[in-house]
Design a protein around this motif. Structure first.
Motif, PDB file in Angstrom:
ATOM      1  N   PHE A 217     -27.433  44.953  48.071  1.00  0.00           N
ATOM      2  CA  PHE A 217     -27.899  44.512  49.386  1.00  0.00           C
ATOM      3  C   PHE A 217     -27.350  43.129  49.712  1.00  0.00           C
ATOM      4  O   PHE A 217     -27.014  42.847  50.868  1.00  0.00           O
ATOM      5  CB  PHE A 217     -29.422  44.513  49.431  1.00  0.00           C
ATOM      6  N   CYS A 218     -27.269  42.253  48.722  1.00  0.00           N
ATOM      7  CA  CYS A 218     -26.735  40.902  48.954  1.00  0.00           C
ATOM      8  C   CYS A 218     -25.282  40.961  49.402  1.00  0.00           C
ATOM      9  O   CYS A 218     -24.865  40.244  50.308  1.00  0.00           O
ATOM     10  CB  CYS A 218     -26.839  40.074  47.670  1.00  0.00           C
ATOM     11  N   GLU A 219     -24.482  41.821  48.746  1.00  0.00           N
ATOM     12  CA  GLU A 219     -23.049  41.853  49.030  1.00  0.00           C
ATOM     13  C   GLU A 219     -22.707  42.723  50.229  1.00  0.00           C
ATOM     14  O   GLU A 219     -21.721  42.477  50.920  1.00  0.00           O
ATOM     15  CB  GLU A 219     -22.278  42.329  47.798  1.00  0.00           C
ATOM     16  N   SER A 220     -23.509  43.762  50.473  1.00  0.00           N
ATOM     17  CA  SER A 220     -23.181  44.683  51.552  1.00  0.00           C
ATOM     18  C   SER A 220     -24.469  45.172  52.207  1.00  0.00           C
ATOM     19  O   SER A 220     -24.881  46.315  52.018  1.00  0.00           O
ATOM     20  CB  SER A 220     -22.364  45.870  51.003  1.00  0.00           C
ATOM     21  N   ALA A 221     -25.094  44.315  52.988  1.00  0.00           N
ATOM     22  CA  ALA A 221     -26.406  44.613  53.556  1.00  0.00           C
ATOM     23  C   ALA A 221     -26.387  45.807  54.509  1.00  0.00           C
ATOM     24  O   ALA A 221     -27.362  46.544  54.603  1.00  0.00           O
ATOM     25  CB  ALA A 221     -26.952  43.383  54.287  1.00  0.00           C
ATOM     26  N   LEU A 222     -25.256  46.021  55.196  1.00  0.00           N
ATOM     27  CA  LEU A 222     -25.197  47.112  56.165  1.00  0.00           C
ATOM     28  C   LEU A 222     -25.059  48.475  55.493  1.00  0.00           C
ATOM     29  O   LEU A 222     -25.403  49.491  56.078  1.00  0.00           O
ATOM     30  CB  LEU A 222     -24.029  46.881  57.141  1.00  0.00           C
ATOM     31  N   ASP A 223     -24.527  48.513  54.287  1.00  0.00           N
ATOM     32  CA  ASP A 223     -24.426  49.759  53.519  1.00  0.00           C
ATOM     33  C   ASP A 223     -24.342  49.422  52.033  1.00  0.00           C
ATOM     34  O   ASP A 223     -23.250  49.334  51.465  1.00  0.00           O
ATOM     35  CB  ASP A 223     -23.201  50.574  53.946  1.00  0.00           C
ATOM     36  N   PRO A 224     -25.494  49.240  51.367  1.00  0.00           N
ATOM     37  CA  PRO A 224     -25.475  48.911  49.931  1.00  0.00           C
ATOM     38  C   PRO A 224     -24.781  49.958  49.078  1.00  0.00           C
ATOM     39  O   PRO A 224     -24.266  49.642  48.002  1.00  0.00           O
ATOM     40  CB  PRO A 224     -26.968  48.812  49.587  1.00  0.00           C
ATOM     41  N   ASN A 225     -24.743  51.207  49.537  1.00  0.00           N
ATOM     42  CA  ASN A 225     -24.120  52.263  48.737  1.00  0.00           C
ATOM     43  C   ASN A 225     -22.626  52.050  48.541  1.00  0.00           C
ATOM     44  O   ASN A 225     -22.059  52.470  47.534  1.00  0.00           O
ATOM     45  CB  ASN A 225     -24.362  53.627  49.382  1.00  0.00           C
ATOM     46  N   ILE A 226     -21.978  51.407  49.507  1.00  0.00           N
ATOM     47  CA  ILE A 226     -20.549  51.127  49.372  1.00  0.00           C
ATOM     48  C   ILE A 226     -20.308  50.220  48.164  1.00  0.00           C
ATOM     49  O   ILE A 226     -19.349  50.401  47.408  1.00  0.00           O
ATOM     50  CB  ILE A 226     -20.004  50.475  50.661  1.00  0.00           C
ATOM     51  N   TYR A 227     -21.190  49.247  47.978  1.00  0.00           N
ATOM     52  CA  TYR A 227     -21.056  48.361  46.822  1.00  0.00           C
ATOM     53  C   TYR A 227     -21.163  49.149  45.519  1.00  0.00           C
ATOM     54  O   TYR A 227     -20.432  48.892  44.559  1.00  0.00           O
ATOM     55  CB  TYR A 227     -22.117  47.264  46.857  1.00  0.00           C
ATOM     56  N   ILE A 228     -22.068  50.107  45.467  1.00  0.00           N
ATOM     57  CA  ILE A 228     -22.273  50.885  44.242  1.00  0.00           C
ATOM     58  C   ILE A 228     -21.013  51.673  43.886  1.00  0.00           C
ATOM     59  O   ILE A 228     -20.724  51.905  42.714  1.00  0.00           O
ATOM     60  CB  ILE A 228     -23.491  51.820  44.420  1.00  0.00           C
TER      61      ILE A 228
END
Length: 494
Positions: free
Chosen positions: A173-184
């Protein structure tokens, strides 16, 4: 926006984090009794007392764990020191830092009551912080504060409906608040592709992700699965490479973290070749399986082979399966169907990767292609799955209860979990290691004598509750699970 703060206190009696301090924090003797000491001559013992979550004036969110470090020498307390471990979340710059640094390490977090480090450990505090439990309630509050900051930044408050929770969710959420799944999925995609998808997709990175993965005619059920479990999109790509096209078949395989015992997030996507696969020796196994699957689908319908493929995906490859796939590819049996007796071909089609089919194939190829068989004829032994008994605490056993016409059950052992996987036509059997390590708790709900729902609980919250073939549950089933969760102080968002 500042001035908000919440605290959670450790209840040593119930082994849980609570908003009110209901038991004394200074009864160190009581806390130490519940811990196993491997070295009584000298040990450091870390006892967590409370977590606080605070929204700071500089638009950051701070999580702080107050810990007592107890020094034991010859079974006697010689020193007690107060420690504060902190995590700072900066959503404006996409940063998350920890002190000690190991507290933000991506690892299994499984200790709450206390952590013991013997005198031989060089950096005991780093080790203890790496595995300390970060309660889900504290993470939820932190993300709620971060959403408030994001609303000020983007003009709306980002929502999140996924199953990721805990530290991984916070970092995402910190790195990609608009789509946390992309970070994963960052490691799967690669750093450059991850940044490009996030920047070009911005408010709808899912469509940009699908474009990058060459997914056309986006099925609605795929987006729904991706929102809750980003690994599902990897499953979709993998099964398409196997030759499957029917989304109603493919969605049975969604909501999993592993396939054939390999973690999906260890896969890498090659955009040039348009192929998703593992790195290392596992890549050969999956390549061969995909070729074998495409051959099966030339002769059988998807719905006919799906149950077998699902069962294989839930288990690790046996030696017989791996060797059968190797011989199949090296002999090019998919393009040379006259090489062996048709009866063996028919068994390969109808039975698949069994020990019996493997042995029959060895006998056939020993005559036709001895160069393939001789090297492996005596290699290895086929390993059987070991049935392991699950151990539960009293609090967990209390989850087995009745609610009117509904009953809730826990699996007794590995075999029962595999039976549930076959019954529900889902991947719950692959959660065996998570149940054994206490990372997950699996339960099933019956309506009268019929199993109707499969439930996963992590860190005091229901992360999955689905029916047959991973289908959503009707309202009355969800209501029963909600009541069960409420009675057992489990969070359930439905």
């Amino acid at each position: 926006m500042n001035g908000k703060k919440r605290c959670f206190y450790y209840n040593a009696i119930e082994d849980d984090w609570q908003q009110e301090q209901v038991c004394p924090q200074d009864d160190l003797e009581y806390r130490l009794k519940g811990l196993k000491m491997d070295d009584w001559r000298f040990s450091y013992v870390y006892l967590p007392l409370s977590w606080s979550v605070e929204l700071l004036p500089n638009r950051t969110v701070e999580l702080a764990l107050h810990v007592k470090r107890v020094t034991l020498e010859e079974n006697t307390i010689t020193e007690v020191t107060d420690k504060d471990w902190t995590i700072e979340c900066d959503i404006d710059h996409g940063n998350l830092q920890g002190w000690p640094a190991s507290i933000v390490g991506n690892d299994i977090r499984n200790w709450r009551n206390g952590y013991v480090c013997g005198g031989s450990i060089l950096f005991p505090e780093l080790l203890a912080a790496r595995h300390v439990d970060i309660p889900a309630v504290a993470i939820d509050v932190a993300i709620d504060y971060l959403r408030e900051i994001a609303e000020d930044k983007y003009g709306f408050r980002p929502s999140y409906l996924g199953d990721a929770h805990g530290l991984q969710h916070l970092i995402a959420f910190c790195e990609s608040a608009l789509d946390p799944n992309i970070y994963i999925l960052k490691d799967v995609l690669g750093q450059a592709a991850y940044k490009a998808i996030k920047e070009q997709g911005r408010f709808d990175s899912y469509r940009e992700l699908c474009r990058y993965l060459d997914i056309e005619n986006l099925p609605p059920s795929l987006r729904k699965a991706y929102v809750r479990s980003p690994e599902s999109i990897l499953v979709y790509v993998f099964l398409r490479q196997c030759g499957f096209t029917d989304i109603n078949i493919i969605r049975r395989f969604f909501y999993r973290e592993e396939i054939f015992g390999y973690r999906l997030l260890n896969m890498r996507y090659n955009a040039t070749a348009g192929v998703l696969n593992l790195r290392g020796t596992g890549a050969y196994d999956l390549d061969r399986f995909q070729r074998f699957c495409r051959w099966l689908l030339r002769h059988r319908e998807e719905k006919a082979i799906a149950p077998r493929v699902l069962r294989w995906c839930n288990d690790n490859f046996t030696y017989a399966a791996l060797d059968t796939l190797r011989m199949f590819v090296e002999a090019e049996l998919d393009n040379n169907e006259g090489l062996i007796d048709w009866n063996v071909y028919r068994r390969l089609l109808n039975e698949g990767l069994t020990q019996e089919v493997h042995d029959a194939l060895v006998d056939e190829l020993f005559i036709a292609r001895p160069d393939i068989v001789n090297r492996y004829r005596s290699a290895g032994k086929n390993s059987k799955r070991e049935n392991k008994i699950y151990e539960y605490k009293e609090k967990e056993l209390a989850l087995e209860t009745n609610l009117g016409e509904y009953t809730f059950h826990l699996p007794r052992d590995t075999n029962e979990l595999h039976k549930w996987g076959n019954l529900f036509h889902n991947c719950v059997a692959s959660y065996d290691s998570d149940v054994l390590s206490k990372w997950s708790l699996i339960a099933a709900m019956k309506k009268q004598e019929k199993y109707v729902a499969c439930i996963e609980v992590k860190q005091g919250r229901i992360t999955q509750a689905l029916g047959y073939c991973n289908q959503s549950l009707p309202a009355d089933y969800r209501a029963a699970i909600a009541e069960w969760a409420k009675e057992n102080k489990i969070f359930y968002r439905h």
